[in-house]
Design a protein around this motif. Structure first.
Motif, mmCIF file in Angstrom:
data_model
loop_
_atom_site.group_PDB
_atom_site.id
_atom_site.type_symbol
_atom_site.label_atom_id
_atom_site.label_comp_id
_atom_site.label_asym_id
_atom_site.label_seq_id
_atom_site.Cartn_x
_atom_site.Cartn_y
_atom_site.Cartn_z
ATOM 1 N N VAL A 56 0.445 -0.932 -0.322
ATOM 2 C CA VAL A 56 -0.182 0.485 -0.026
ATOM 3 C C VAL A 56 1.287 0.929 -0.231
ATOM 4 N N THR A 57 0.511 2.388 -0.797
ATOM 5 C CA THR A 57 0.614 3.632 -0.748
ATOM 6 C C THR A 57 0.279 4.784 -0.394
ATOM 7 N N ILE A 58 1.322 5.228 1.014
ATOM 8 C CA ILE A 58 1.150 6.261 1.999
ATOM 9 C C ILE A 58 1.277 7.122 1.156
ATOM 10 N N ASN A 59 1.293 8.351 0.625
ATOM 11 C CA ASN A 59 1.521 9.700 0.821
ATOM 12 C C ASN A 59 3.313 9.225 0.162
ATOM 13 N N GLY A 60 3.248 8.822 -0.947
ATOM 14 C CA GLY A 60 4.165 8.866 -1.785
ATOM 15 C C GLY A 60 5.688 7.196 -0.896
ATOM 16 N N THR A 61 4.666 7.200 -0.378
ATOM 17 C CA THR A 61 5.759 5.523 0.812
ATOM 18 C C THR A 61 5.012 5.092 0.835
ATOM 19 N N LYS A 62 5.535 3.743 -0.133
ATOM 20 C CA LYS A 62 5.395 2.213 0.175
ATOM 21 C C LYS A 62 5.279 1.477 1.128
ATOM 22 N N PHE A 63 5.176 0.300 1.488
ATOM 23 C CA PHE A 63 4.657 -0.138 2.584
ATOM 24 C C PHE A 63 4.412 -1.580 2.007
ATOM 25 N N PRO A 64 5.401 -2.374 2.062
ATOM 26 C CA PRO A 64 5.304 -3.601 1.591
ATOM 27 C C PRO A 64 4.589 -4.778 2.867
ATOM 28 N N TYR A 65 3.518 -4.959 2.928
ATOM 29 C CA TYR A 65 2.995 -5.406 3.730
ATOM 30 C C TYR A 65 2.615 -6.377 3.727
ATOM 31 N N GLY A 66 3.016 -7.234 2.552
ATOM 32 C CA GLY A 66 3.201 -8.387 1.523
ATOM 33 C C GLY A 66 4.154 -9.448 2.284
#
Length: 137
Positions: A56-66
């Motif tokens: 998921v990307t929030i404010n241009g920061t990618k969070f690879p929770y997968g």
């Protein structure tokens, strides 16, 4: 230098090294088993065996929770494999081997500490106890 040599050649250090090597080899075996058999089963149910691409990307920061989801599934599978194929059978085997052994200790009726069967007095609370050989049945 001789002290260092004794330290390295002590039995428990060598046993620890062997256990580490065997454990690493076993971890590889479990990982390969999970990726060869369990992950495809998950893919049959869930449709995708590898969730590392989920993010998921929030404010241009990618969070690879997968990545975390994939690691959590792999951990759960590995723990289940180790429990059901190593821990459980080993526990059953040890229980079977210990069935024939006679008890050498019993509980003190006062303090509930383990004392020898033939003891007349508890070594912990000093209560007088009847030895097992003399106990009425």
């Amino acid at each position: 230098m001789s002290g260092f040599k004794k330290f390295l050649l002590r039995g428990n250090l060598v046993e620890l090294a062997v256990a580490f090597v065997v454990g690493a080899a076993f971890a590889g075996l479990v990982k390969d088993f999970a990726s060869s058999f369990i992950t495809p089963l998950i893919a049959l149910i869930g449709g995708e065996p590898d969730y590392t691409g989920l993010a998921v990307t929030i404010n241009g920061t990618k969070f690879p929770y997968g990545v975390f989801v994939t690691s959590a599934i792999a951990f759960a599978i590995t723990a289940a494999i180790v429990y059901f194929f190593v821990v459980l059978p080993t526990t059953k085997l040890i229980e079977r081997m210990d069935r024939g052994k006679e008890a050498t200790e019993r509980e003190c009726p006062q303090c509930l500490s383990d004392i020898p069967l033939k003891a007349r007095r508890c070594r912990y609370c000093t209560a007088e106890v009847v030895p097992t050989a003399e106990a009425p049945y």
